[in-house]
Design a protein around this motif. Sequence first.
Motif, PDB file in Angstrom:
ATOM      1  N   VAL A  98       1.172  -1.040  -0.142  1.00  0.00           N
ATOM      2  CA  VAL A  98      -0.205   0.218  -0.002  1.00  0.00           C
ATOM      3  C   VAL A  98       0.654   1.200   0.175  1.00  0.00           C
ATOM      4  O   VAL A  98       2.388   1.137   0.288  1.00  0.00           O
ATOM      5  CB  VAL A  98      -0.998  -0.086   1.293  1.00  0.00           C
ATOM      6  CG1 VAL A  98      -1.903  -1.626   1.023  1.00  0.00           C
ATOM      7  CG2 VAL A  98      -0.704   0.392   2.554  1.00  0.00           C
ATOM      8  N   GLU A  99       0.395   2.163  -0.277  1.00  0.00           N
ATOM      9  CA  GLU A  99       0.811   3.341  -0.044  1.00  0.00           C
ATOM     10  C   GLU A  99       0.468   4.663  -0.151  1.00  0.00           C
ATOM     11  O   GLU A  99      -1.453   4.506   0.002  1.00  0.00           O
ATOM     12  CB  GLU A  99       2.174   4.176  -1.636  1.00  0.00           C
ATOM     13  CG  GLU A  99       1.148   4.229  -3.088  1.00  0.00           C
ATOM     14  CD  GLU A  99       2.000   4.810  -3.691  1.00  0.00           C
ATOM     15  OE1 GLU A  99       3.423   4.887  -3.566  1.00  0.00           O
ATOM     16  OE2 GLU A  99       1.166   5.014  -5.117  1.00  0.00           O
ATOM     17  N   PRO A 100       0.401   5.605   0.941  1.00  0.00           N
ATOM     18  CA  PRO A 100      -0.431   6.957   0.703  1.00  0.00           C
ATOM     19  C   PRO A 100      -0.477   7.840  -0.422  1.00  0.00           C
ATOM     20  O   PRO A 100       0.536   7.529  -0.759  1.00  0.00           O
ATOM     21  CB  PRO A 100       0.599   8.184   2.238  1.00  0.00           C
ATOM     22  CG  PRO A 100       1.453   6.672   2.244  1.00  0.00           C
ATOM     23  CD  PRO A 100       1.964   5.432   1.732  1.00  0.00           C
ATOM     24  N   CYS A 101      -2.123   8.784  -0.437  1.00  0.00           N
ATOM     25  CA  CYS A 101      -2.453   8.496  -1.702  1.00  0.00           C
ATOM     26  C   CYS A 101      -2.896   9.792  -0.750  1.00  0.00           C
ATOM     27  O   CYS A 101      -4.041  10.177  -1.471  1.00  0.00           O
ATOM     28  CB  CYS A 101      -2.568   7.834  -3.051  1.00  0.00           C
ATOM     29  SG  CYS A 101      -3.061   8.457  -4.039  1.00  0.00           S
ATOM     30  N   GLY A 102      -2.337  11.259  -0.845  1.00  0.00           N
ATOM     31  CA  GLY A 102      -2.860  11.864  -0.402  1.00  0.00           C
ATOM     32  C   GLY A 102      -3.665  11.673   1.141  1.00  0.00           C
ATOM     33  O   GLY A 102      -3.482  11.165   1.767  1.00  0.00           O
ATOM     34  N   SER A 103      -5.383  11.800   0.897  1.00  0.00           N
ATOM     35  CA  SER A 103      -5.546  11.464   2.465  1.00  0.00           C
ATOM     36  C   SER A 103      -6.500   9.982   2.166  1.00  0.00           C
ATOM     37  O   SER A 103      -7.305   9.641   3.323  1.00  0.00           O
ATOM     38  CB  SER A 103      -7.235  12.677   2.207  1.00  0.00           C
ATOM     39  OG  SER A 103      -7.940  12.294   1.400  1.00  0.00           O
ATOM     40  N   THR A 104      -6.597   9.139   1.278  1.00  0.00           N
ATOM     41  CA  THR A 104      -6.791   7.783   1.055  1.00  0.00           C
ATOM     42  C   THR A 104      -4.801   7.177   1.125  1.00  0.00           C
ATOM     43  O   THR A 104      -4.318   7.551   1.444  1.00  0.00           O
ATOM     44  CB  THR A 104      -7.282   8.069  -0.161  1.00  0.00           C
ATOM     45  OG1 THR A 104      -6.379   8.183  -1.365  1.00  0.00           O
ATOM     46  CG2 THR A 104      -8.503   8.781  -0.656  1.00  0.00           C
ATOM     47  N   LEU A 105      -5.845   5.681   0.950  1.00  0.00           N
ATOM     48  CA  LEU A 105      -4.303   5.008   0.814  1.00  0.00           C
ATOM     49  C   LEU A 105      -4.524   4.325  -0.831  1.00  0.00           C
ATOM     50  O   LEU A 105      -5.896   3.972  -1.055  1.00  0.00           O
ATOM     51  CB  LEU A 105      -4.947   4.198   1.770  1.00  0.00           C
ATOM     52  CG  LEU A 105      -4.177   2.632   2.736  1.00  0.00           C
ATOM     53  CD1 LEU A 105      -2.221   2.897   2.977  1.00  0.00           C
ATOM     54  CD2 LEU A 105      -4.518   1.822   3.276  1.00  0.00           C
ATOM     55  N   LYS A 106      -4.002   3.572  -1.029  1.00  0.00           N
ATOM     56  CA  LYS A 106      -3.757   2.986  -2.943  1.00  0.00           C
ATOM     57  C   LYS A 106      -2.742   1.881  -2.296  1.00  0.00           C
ATOM     58  O   LYS A 106      -2.006   1.505  -1.683  1.00  0.00           O
ATOM     59  CB  LYS A 106      -3.430   3.902  -3.580  1.00  0.00           C
ATOM     60  CG  LYS A 106      -2.816   3.565  -4.579  1.00  0.00           C
ATOM     61  CD  LYS A 106      -2.205   4.408  -6.120  1.00  0.00           C
ATOM     62  CE  LYS A 106      -2.489   3.867  -7.679  1.00  0.00           C
ATOM     63  NZ  LYS A 106      -3.953   3.986  -7.617  1.00  0.00           N
ATOM     64  N   LEU A 107      -3.687   0.901  -3.057  1.00  0.00           N
ATOM     65  CA  LEU A 107      -3.517  -0.369  -3.254  1.00  0.00           C
ATOM     66  C   LEU A 107      -2.780  -0.600  -4.011  1.00  0.00           C
ATOM     67  O   LEU A 107      -3.164  -0.519  -5.199  1.00  0.00           O
ATOM     68  CB  LEU A 107      -4.894  -1.505  -2.384  1.00  0.00           C
ATOM     69  CG  LEU A 107      -6.004  -1.577  -1.588  1.00  0.00           C
ATOM     70  CD1 LEU A 107      -6.957  -2.559  -1.886  1.00  0.00           C
ATOM     71  CD2 LEU A 107      -4.881  -1.352  -0.301  1.00  0.00           C
ATOM     72  N   LYS A 108      -1.443  -1.386  -3.638  1.00  0.00           N
ATOM     73  CA  LYS A 108      -0.461  -1.395  -4.793  1.00  0.00           C
ATOM     74  C   LYS A 108       0.223  -3.028  -5.470  1.00  0.00           C
ATOM     75  O   LYS A 108      -0.014  -3.327  -6.849  1.00  0.00           O
ATOM     76  CB  LYS A 108       0.588  -0.829  -4.238  1.00  0.00           C
ATOM     77  CG  LYS A 108       0.551   0.640  -4.093  1.00  0.00           C
ATOM     78  CD  LYS A 108       2.123   1.127  -3.510  1.00  0.00           C
ATOM     79  CE  LYS A 108       3.137   0.955  -4.896  1.00  0.00           C
ATOM     80  NZ  LYS A 108       4.295   0.984  -4.510  1.00  0.00           N
ATOM     81  N   ASP A 109      -1.248  -4.218  -4.422  1.00  0.00           N
ATOM     82  CA  ASP A 109      -0.375  -5.498  -4.811  1.00  0.00           C
ATOM     83  C   ASP A 109      -1.389  -6.119  -4.381  1.00  0.00           C
ATOM     84  O   ASP A 109      -1.273  -7.147  -3.236  1.00  0.00           O
ATOM     85  CB  ASP A 109       1.161  -5.815  -4.791  1.00  0.00           C
ATOM     86  CG  ASP A 109       1.683  -7.019  -4.672  1.00  0.00           C
ATOM     87  OD1 ASP A 109       0.739  -7.515  -5.509  1.00  0.00           O
ATOM     88  OD2 ASP A 109       2.768  -7.452  -4.451  1.00  0.00           O
ATOM     89  N   MET A 110      -2.030  -6.101  -5.398  1.00  0.00           N
ATOM     90  CA  MET A 110      -3.894  -6.941  -4.549  1.00  0.00           C
ATOM     91  C   MET A 110      -3.373  -7.877  -4.268  1.00  0.00           C
ATOM     92  O   MET A 110      -4.079  -8.935  -3.017  1.00  0.00           O
ATOM     93  CB  MET A 110      -4.501  -7.402  -5.533  1.00  0.00           C
ATOM     94  CG  MET A 110      -5.710  -5.613  -4.777  1.00  0.00           C
ATOM     95  SD  MET A 110      -5.794  -4.694  -3.462  1.00  0.00           S
ATOM     96  CE  MET A 110      -7.570  -6.335  -3.690  1.00  0.00           C
ATOM     97  N   PRO A 111      -2.876  -8.724  -5.472  1.00  0.00           N
ATOM     98  CA  PRO A 111      -2.529 -10.495  -4.651  1.00  0.00           C
ATOM     99  C   PRO A 111      -1.503 -10.399  -2.917  1.00  0.00           C
ATOM    100  O   PRO A 111      -1.590 -11.766  -2.679  1.00  0.00           O
ATOM    101  CB  PRO A 111      -1.365 -10.790  -6.356  1.00  0.00           C
ATOM    102  CG  PRO A 111      -2.047  -9.728  -7.235  1.00  0.00           C
ATOM    103  CD  PRO A 111      -2.271  -8.429  -6.834  1.00  0.00           C
ATOM    104  N   ALA A 112      -0.882  -9.464  -3.023  1.00  0.00           N
ATOM    105  CA  ALA A 112      -0.128 -10.244  -1.848  1.00  0.00           C
ATOM    106  C   ALA A 112      -0.586 -10.194  -1.073  1.00  0.00           C
ATOM    107  O   ALA A 112      -0.617 -10.954  -0.044  1.00  0.00           O
ATOM    108  CB  ALA A 112       1.345  -8.865  -1.861  1.00  0.00           C
ATOM    109  N   LEU A 113      -1.655  -8.839  -1.237  1.00  0.00           N
ATOM    110  CA  LEU A 113      -2.236  -8.816  -0.359  1.00  0.00           C
ATOM    111  C   LEU A 113      -3.704 -10.077   0.365  1.00  0.00           C
ATOM    112  O   LEU A 113      -3.564 -10.527   1.332  1.00  0.00           O
ATOM    113  CB  LEU A 113      -3.247  -7.400  -0.134  1.00  0.00           C
ATOM    114  CG  LEU A 113      -2.546  -5.915  -0.284  1.00  0.00           C
ATOM    115  CD1 LEU A 113      -3.390  -4.751  -0.564  1.00  0.00           C
ATOM    116  CD2 LEU A 113      -2.590  -6.085   1.564  1.00  0.00           C
TER     117      LEU A 113
END
Length: 104
Positions: free
Chosen positions: A84-99
Amino acid sequence: MPSAAKCGDAVPVTTPACIPKTHEEPLARVAALLISISRNNSYEGRDPSVMPDALTSGFVADLLGIDIDELSTLLVDLNRRGLVEPCGSTLKLKDMPALERLAD
């Protein structure tokens, strides 16, 4: 007919059904919640990789049965892993398979 709940009756906060009770490790519960929210976003036509900014840390921590400091630590861990990575006031999921693997 049963009577309606009284105003003073408390409604307990429980872990959502989308997070299996077998997820005793907090990091796995966070991953499972993020996956569930992502899928819901997809079903509703929103970007599945972006978490809604309407979710507060306190609300999410309560859902998961952890405190805000622990949630923060777990999100930093997911960020360091590149999931994941912070993206402004939200959170962006970067690697769904790993999650998903983490949540299993």
